[in-house]
Design a protein around this motif. Structure first.
Motif, PDB file in Angstrom:
ATOM      1  N   VAL A   1      12.508  -8.459   1.582  1.00  0.00           N
ATOM      2  CA  VAL A   1      12.021  -7.983   2.717  1.00  0.00           C
ATOM      3  C   VAL A   1      11.984  -6.471   2.523  1.00  0.00           C
ATOM      4  O   VAL A   1      10.900  -6.162   3.652  1.00  0.00           O
ATOM      5  CB  VAL A   1      13.188  -7.521   4.192  1.00  0.00           C
ATOM      6  N   LEU A   2      12.089  -5.537   1.631  1.00  0.00           N
ATOM      7  CA  LEU A   2      11.097  -4.758   1.445  1.00  0.00           C
ATOM      8  C   LEU A   2      10.016  -5.173   0.779  1.00  0.00           C
ATOM      9  O   LEU A   2       8.804  -3.641   0.132  1.00  0.00           O
ATOM     10  CB  LEU A   2      11.972  -3.366   1.057  1.00  0.00           C
ATOM     11  N   LEU A   3       9.150  -6.009   0.259  1.00  0.00           N
ATOM     12  CA  LEU A   3       8.324  -5.653  -0.163  1.00  0.00           C
ATOM     13  C   LEU A   3       7.105  -6.862   0.669  1.00  0.00           C
ATOM     14  O   LEU A   3       7.868  -7.751   1.107  1.00  0.00           O
ATOM     15  CB  LEU A   3       8.399  -6.982  -1.561  1.00  0.00           C
ATOM     16  N   GLN A   4       5.750  -6.531   1.203  1.00  0.00           N
ATOM     17  CA  GLN A   4       5.275  -6.996   1.325  1.00  0.00           C
ATOM     18  C   GLN A   4       3.929  -8.478   0.940  1.00  0.00           C
ATOM     19  O   GLN A   4       2.115  -8.421   1.230  1.00  0.00           O
ATOM     20  CB  GLN A   4       4.105  -6.844   2.383  1.00  0.00           C
ATOM     21  N   GLY A   5       4.191  -8.589  -0.545  1.00  0.00           N
ATOM     22  CA  GLY A   5       2.725  -9.538  -1.340  1.00  0.00           C
ATOM     23  C   GLY A   5       2.669  -9.268  -2.292  1.00  0.00           C
ATOM     24  O   GLY A   5       2.220  -7.708  -1.830  1.00  0.00           O
ATOM     25  N   ASP A   6       2.733  -9.795  -3.284  1.00  0.00           N
ATOM     26  CA  ASP A   6       2.398  -8.926  -4.530  1.00  0.00           C
ATOM     27  C   ASP A   6       1.797  -9.645  -5.192  1.00  0.00           C
ATOM     28  O   ASP A   6       2.423 -10.416  -6.424  1.00  0.00           O
ATOM     29  CB  ASP A   6       3.633  -8.185  -4.813  1.00  0.00           C
ATOM     30  N   VAL A   7       0.749 -10.487  -5.440  1.00  0.00           N
ATOM     31  CA  VAL A   7       0.036 -11.445  -6.389  1.00  0.00           C
ATOM     32  C   VAL A   7      -1.037 -11.370  -7.903  1.00  0.00           C
ATOM     33  O   VAL A   7      -0.431 -10.978  -8.735  1.00  0.00           O
ATOM     34  CB  VAL A   7      -0.938 -12.167  -5.701  1.00  0.00           C
ATOM     35  N   THR A   8      -0.795  -9.587  -7.209  1.00  0.00           N
ATOM     36  CA  THR A   8      -1.846  -9.100  -8.431  1.00  0.00           C
ATOM     37  C   THR A   8      -0.902  -7.025  -8.634  1.00  0.00           C
ATOM     38  O   THR A   8       0.059  -6.947  -7.794  1.00  0.00           O
ATOM     39  CB  THR A   8      -2.861  -8.536  -8.986  1.00  0.00           C
TER      40      THR A   8
END
Length: 423
Positions: free
Chosen positions: A83-90
């Protein structure tokens, strides 16, 4: 005295009547069996289910909600979220969040994320680490429990653990101090201390990173570099179990999987390439798999384009591993890794991938209800629609056994007897 007792009884009776809700729909999947109950009635009193079935009478004076041609289901459970992350493709996507966003800002974004998750029908989520936001997941959980913000029941893992050189951010000057995505732990005694620290600060689960640096071995299998030594992993697991908690292990290939399973972890996260002999170990020891198919399918193209060629091969390994785990009878619980992909993508997309790669629609639904509840040790309260359970109930249009895609179109959400969505 008699008048006082009579008054109290009347007040209690009136409160009880006003606190009853009856939900009707064309059908219900209770997750206890493969049967579909049609038509369906659920009686909710307070925050618990009082009765459920085909021929259940509505108590006098109860509020009645008729959802028509819909299917009632237990509240959904996502056993792998961030919930503390909003997407991390790179790596850049990830580093921006750690370097440019304060913990307060990340907490505000998390409050939006948990609301989205709840409105998508996920009334319970296990959050498997804050990615550099320290113990903020404990605060988000507290805010939900205290009614400050709407959100699912959270079971949180706080900081997670890896070793020196084993987790990002990376590639920056050694002269610069910057935040880490996890708690760095080296050595057996430090491992035990970290477990105590995280549990002391509110961790419901302990999360470890068991491997990293993936590559294709000469025999064509996916391999990795293990993070912790076996002795360190055993210390983490032993200390966690001693303190009545469980361990989730990020493990994707044989080296990390072997250490994790030998040490006795409770769940394997991702499991991108699990060899058959280790699947047998999982079955024997009752270890759960949270496959997180959605995140692999989502991040692989972008990471491959950014230079991580191995990620272009990950989906093929992952699909094969999932299919073999299913055939072997591994306990597979629904987990998406949402946060690794944006919250704007409905985490219920996982149902589509689960069925595409071999599950029946009913198996997929059970993975997100009764099986996930068992993983959490919450089967007495969650995961099925039956008397005595928490009133966590969702409804989707039509019948998901005919079209699993409707799981992304939740039209009714009740959590703990309170209605959050009613379309």
């Amino acid at each position: 005295m008699k008048q006082l007792i009579l008054s109290l009884l009347l007040t209690t009776s009136l409160f009880a009547a006003d606190d009853v809700t009856v939900i009707r729909a064309a059908r219900m999947i209770d997750a206890k069996s493969d049967a579909v109950i049609a038509p369906a009635v659920i009686v909710v009193r307070g925050n618990r289910i009082e009765a459920a079935g085909r021929d259940v009478a509505a108590p006098a004076g109860a509020k009645v909600i008729d959802l028509g041609d819909a299917t009632l289901l237990p509240g959904l459970i996502d056993a792998h979220t961030h919930v503390l992350l909003q997407g991390d493709v790179t790596a850049e996507d990830y580093d921006v969040q750690l370097f440019k966003e304060s913990m307060a800002y990340r907490a505000l974004r998390a409050s939006r994320a948990v609301k989205i998750g709840l409105e998508n029908g996920f009334t319970t989520m296990r959050d498997v680490e804050t990615e550099g936001a320290m113990y903020t997941d404990v605060d988000v959980k507290r805010a939900i429990n205290n009614g400050v913000i709407p959100g699912p029941r959270l079971f949180v893992s706080t900081r997670a653990m890896s070793v020196t050189g084993g987790y990002g951010p990376s590639g920056y000057s050694p002269e610069i101090s910057y935040p880490r995505g996890v708690q760095i732990v080296d050595g057996v005694e430090a491992a035990r201390k970290a477990v105590r620290e995280q549990i002391g600060n509110g961790a419901d689960w302990i999360k470890i990173y068991s491997d990293r640096s993936y590559f294709v071995a000469k025999d064509g299998t996916l391999s990795s570099i293990p993070t912790f030594t076996l002795e360190e992993t055993k210390a983490i697991v032993d200390e966690t179990h001693r303190l009545r908690r469980k361990v989730a292990a990020h493990a994707m290939a044989r080296p990390g999987l072997t250490n994790a399973l030998t040490a006795g972890v409770d769940t394997i996260e991702h499991g991108v390439a699990i060899p058959d002999d280790l699947l047998d170990v999982m079955v024997k020891n009752g270890v759960y798999l949270c496959p997180t198919l959605t995140v692999t399918e989502y991040v692989a193209p972008g990471r491959a384009a950014a230079g991580g060629a191995i990620w272009g091969k990950m989906p093929v390994y992952h699909r094969d591993s999932f299919q073999r785990a299913l055939k072997k009878g591994v306990k597979i619980a629904f987990g998406t890794d949402v946060g690794g992909f944006p919250w704007e993508i409905n985490q219920a997309r996982e149902f589509m991938y689960e069925t595409k790669f071999g599950m029946t629609p009913m198996q997929a639904i059970r993975s997100a209800t009764i099986v996930a509840a068992q993983l959490l040790g919450q089967e007495d309260n969650l995961g099925t629609i039956e008397a005595g359970k928490f009133a966590d109930i969702v409804a989707v249009p039509g019948n998901p056994l005919d079209d699993i895609g409707v799981m992304e179109k939740v039209r009714f959400v009740m959590k703990d007897g309170q209605i959050y969505v009613n379309k």
